[in-house]
Design an enzyme around this catalytic site. Structure first.
Site, mmCIF file in Angstrom:
data_model
loop_
_atom_site.group_PDB
_atom_site.id
_atom_site.type_symbol
_atom_site.label_atom_id
_atom_site.label_comp_id
_atom_site.label_asym_id
_atom_site.label_seq_id
_atom_site.Cartn_x
_atom_site.Cartn_y
_atom_site.Cartn_z
ATOM 1 N N ILE A 158 86.343 39.848 -10.657
ATOM 2 C CA ILE A 158 85.269 39.783 -11.661
ATOM 3 C C ILE A 158 84.268 40.925 -11.474
ATOM 4 O O ILE A 158 83.807 41.533 -12.439
ATOM 5 C CB ILE A 158 84.578 38.406 -11.606
ATOM 6 N N ARG A 236 78.175 31.592 -7.973
ATOM 7 C CA ARG A 236 77.896 30.218 -7.552
ATOM 8 C C ARG A 236 76.393 30.095 -7.298
ATOM 9 O O ARG A 236 75.772 31.011 -6.744
ATOM 10 C CB ARG A 236 78.656 29.856 -6.273
ATOM 11 N N ASP A 260 74.151 31.742 -14.768
ATOM 12 C CA ASP A 260 75.143 30.849 -15.373
ATOM 13 C C ASP A 260 75.402 29.675 -14.429
ATOM 14 O O ASP A 260 76.081 28.720 -14.796
ATOM 15 C CB ASP A 260 76.456 31.615 -15.626
ATOM 16 N N GLU A 265 73.182 22.359 -9.758
ATOM 17 C CA GLU A 265 73.823 22.091 -11.057
ATOM 18 C C GLU A 265 74.680 20.826 -11.091
ATOM 19 O O GLU A 265 74.916 20.245 -12.149
ATOM 20 C CB GLU A 265 74.684 23.286 -11.502
ATOM 21 N N HIS A 297 76.968 27.060 -16.660
ATOM 22 C CA HIS A 297 78.256 27.390 -16.024
ATOM 23 C C HIS A 297 79.372 27.483 -17.074
ATOM 24 O O HIS A 297 80.331 26.708 -17.051
ATOM 25 C CB HIS A 297 78.612 26.334 -14.961
HETATM 26 P P1 NAD Z 1 87.489 37.550 -5.740
HETATM 27 O O1 NAD Z 1 87.969 36.770 -4.573
HETATM 28 O O2 NAD Z 1 88.468 38.369 -6.506
HETATM 29 O O3 NAD Z 1 86.301 38.516 -5.283
HETATM 30 C C1 NAD Z 1 85.271 38.141 -4.435
HETATM 31 C C2 NAD Z 1 84.806 39.394 -3.718
HETATM 32 O O4 NAD Z 1 83.643 39.051 -2.963
HETATM 33 C C3 NAD Z 1 85.832 39.960 -2.729
HETATM 34 O O5 NAD Z 1 86.041 41.333 -2.980
HETATM 35 C C4 NAD Z 1 85.190 39.727 -1.371
HETATM 36 O O6 NAD Z 1 85.530 40.727 -0.433
HETATM 37 C C5 NAD Z 1 83.722 39.780 -1.744
HETATM 38 N N1 NAD Z 1 82.857 39.226 -0.717
HETATM 39 C C6 NAD Z 1 83.120 38.287 0.223
HETATM 40 N N2 NAD Z 1 82.046 38.108 0.998
HETATM 41 C C7 NAD Z 1 81.079 38.952 0.549
HETATM 42 C C8 NAD Z 1 79.752 39.234 0.958
HETATM 43 N N3 NAD Z 1 79.199 38.640 2.018
HETATM 44 N N4 NAD Z 1 79.056 40.151 0.255
HETATM 45 C C9 NAD Z 1 79.599 40.790 -0.807
HETATM 46 N N5 NAD Z 1 80.875 40.574 -1.225
HETATM 47 C C10 NAD Z 1 81.591 39.661 -0.562
HETATM 48 O O7 NAD Z 1 86.759 36.506 -6.687
HETATM 49 P P2 NAD Z 1 86.498 36.631 -8.254
HETATM 50 O O8 NAD Z 1 87.659 36.092 -8.995
HETATM 51 O O9 NAD Z 1 85.991 37.984 -8.559
HETATM 52 O O10 NAD Z 1 85.339 35.541 -8.425
HETATM 53 C C11 NAD Z 1 84.062 35.736 -7.842
HETATM 54 C C12 NAD Z 1 83.301 34.439 -7.895
HETATM 55 O O11 NAD Z 1 82.995 34.128 -9.267
HETATM 56 C C13 NAD Z 1 84.103 33.218 -7.414
HETATM 57 O O12 NAD Z 1 83.877 33.021 -6.050
HETATM 58 C C14 NAD Z 1 83.567 32.088 -8.219
HETATM 59 O O13 NAD Z 1 82.648 31.368 -7.420
HETATM 60 C C15 NAD Z 1 82.824 32.744 -9.379
HETATM 61 N N6 NAD Z 1 83.326 32.333 -10.699
HETATM 62 C C16 NAD Z 1 82.445 31.851 -11.616
HETATM 63 C C17 NAD Z 1 82.880 31.498 -12.878
HETATM 64 C C18 NAD Z 1 81.936 30.973 -13.943
HETATM 65 O O14 NAD Z 1 82.387 30.364 -14.914
HETATM 66 N N7 NAD Z 1 80.641 31.197 -13.824
HETATM 67 C C19 NAD Z 1 84.235 31.621 -13.196
HETATM 68 C C20 NAD Z 1 85.107 32.127 -12.232
HETATM 69 C C21 NAD Z 1 84.650 32.485 -10.981
#
Ligand code: NAD
Length: 347
Positions: A158, A236, A260, A265, A297
């Site tokens: 993302i 989150r 979001d 929540e 969300h």
């Molecule tokens: P992903 O696993 O592809 O990417 C997460 C990234 O965060 C990784 O590159 C990881 O190395 C990095 N990371 C880990 N620890 C870190 C830190 N301390 N500081 C900075 N970066 C760090 O995940 P994604 O698919 O990109 O999703 C990201 C987050 O989005 C998910 O964890 C989920 O909680 C959230 N999400 C929210 C919604 C929504 O509807 N609002 C939908 C999907 C996902």
């Protein structure tokens, strides 16, 4: 194979029914429960082989103990984040846990950008004004995004999708991630968090919620941000220390906040509370700021994402039944989770 789906909304049923129908001759039977999964509702899982849960179901060790006693073999998350599941407890009982790691990163990234644009150009305020016949522009002044610096915290699927869009806007994009990605290096430059914070006009959070990222937006880090910068969180709620963020908004150091997700929540989001007194004073305080935007969300909420979520959940079950494992199995990441200082890749 019997699947008990918790926290069901009408749209979940619609997309899961369609995905099931598309898999002709599937022997997966789905029972839909409106209740969310927790200690009080876990008995509803009796008779099922697997449960399907969402972001605000509580799948801690006591729930997992009871799921095991009901003979549950798998926990299927119909989302990417898995901070609400005790993976070690599931592993202990030999329960497989799988998620949907990538249903539409672009859906979430596009929503993050929609929040930035709304807050920056005050279209939420303009919408209400125009409906009341008020066409005045005072209070609607925004900033041109072209040329501004955007900071991405977490360059996973993302974060990268968001970075690409912001690059397309003509922004300079920088990022912090303890696990740098070659894909981001083609878009922008990595910085330490301390270097990134003071440079950005907008910071967008895209890291998972783990012990090392909880309250990453705390008083100390907020004080390092550029004066008047905007903070966006579509990841989150627990990434932000909401009390500190309110302080930063009150003293005008933080120029805008788009959420979001919210750390409290669980008891509110995904239901209509419009006829009730909401007793969460922190959330209510947030909604009084003109430069704060809160959504419930919904960044994932597109036709394409819901289609892939349902499809992938069925694929996960089929793989677990057939092979005893699946490509989206989370329990195999336990070694990473066991080190609190090591950020966990939420892949
Ligand atoms: P992903 O696993 O592809 O990417 C997460 C990234 O965060 C990784 O590159 C990881 O190395 C990095 N990371 C880990 N620890 C870190 C830190 N301390 N500081 C900075 N970066 C760090 O995940 P994604 O698919 O990109 O999703 C990201 C987050 O989005 C998910 O964890 C989920 O909680 C959230 N999400 C929210 C919604 C929504 O509807 N609002 C939908 C999907 C996902």
């Amino acid at each position: 194979m019997k699947l008990a789906l918790f926290s069901t909304k009408p749209y979940d049923k619609k997309f899961f029914d369609a995905a099931r129908e598309a898999r002709q001759q599937t022997n997966i039977e789905v029972t839909y429960h409106e209740a969310s999964l927790n200690d009080d509702t876990v008995a509803l899982a009796e008779g099922a082989d697997a449960v399907c849960v969402f972001v605000n179901d509580s799948v801690g060790s006591t729930v997992i103990d009871q799921l095991a006693s009901h003979g549950i073999k798998a926990i299927l998350l119909r989302c990417a984040g898995f901070n609400n599941v005790d993976l070690a407890a599931a592993e202990k009982h030999g329960i497989a846990v799988a998620n949907v790691p990538s249903y539409s990163p672009e859906a979430v990234a596009e929503f993050a950008v929609a929040l930035m644009q709304t807050l920056n150009r005050n279209t939420h305020r303009a919408y209400n004004r125009v409906r009341e016949g008020n066409f005045a522009l005072d209070g609607l002044l925004g900033r041109t995004l072209h040329g501004k610096t955007v900071g991405i915290v977490g360059t996973g699927k993302i974060g990268i999708a968001t970075a690409r869009i912001m690059k397309g806007f003509g922004c300079r994009v920088i990022a912090y991630d303890p696990f740098p990605s070659p894909a981001f290096k083609e878009i922008g430059e990595y910085k330490t968090l301390d270097e990134l914070l003071p440079e950005c006009d907008i910071i967008s959070l895209h890291c998972p919620l783990t012990e090392s990222t909880r309250h990453i937006a705390n008083e100390e880090n907020l004080s390092k941000m550029k004066d008047g910068a905007m903070l966006v969180n579509t990841s989150r709620g627990g990434l932000i220390d909401t009390t500190s963020v309110i302080k930063a908004l009150k003293n005008k150091r933080l120029g805008g906040l788009a959420l979001d997700v919210y750390e409290g929540e669980g008891s509110l989001f995904y239901s209509d509370h419009s006829g009730e007194i909401i007793d969460d004073d922190v959330l209510m305080r947030l909604t009084t700021f003109h430069n704060v935007l809160v959504c419930g969300h919904q960044a994932f909420f597109t036709v394409e994402a819901l289609t892939e979520i349902a499809d992938c959940t069925f694929r996960n079950i089929e793989e677990i039944v057939r092979d005893g494992t699946c490509r989206n199995l989370l329990t195999k990441r336990l070694e990473l989770n066991s080190s609190p200082s090591l950020p966990v890749r939420n892949v």
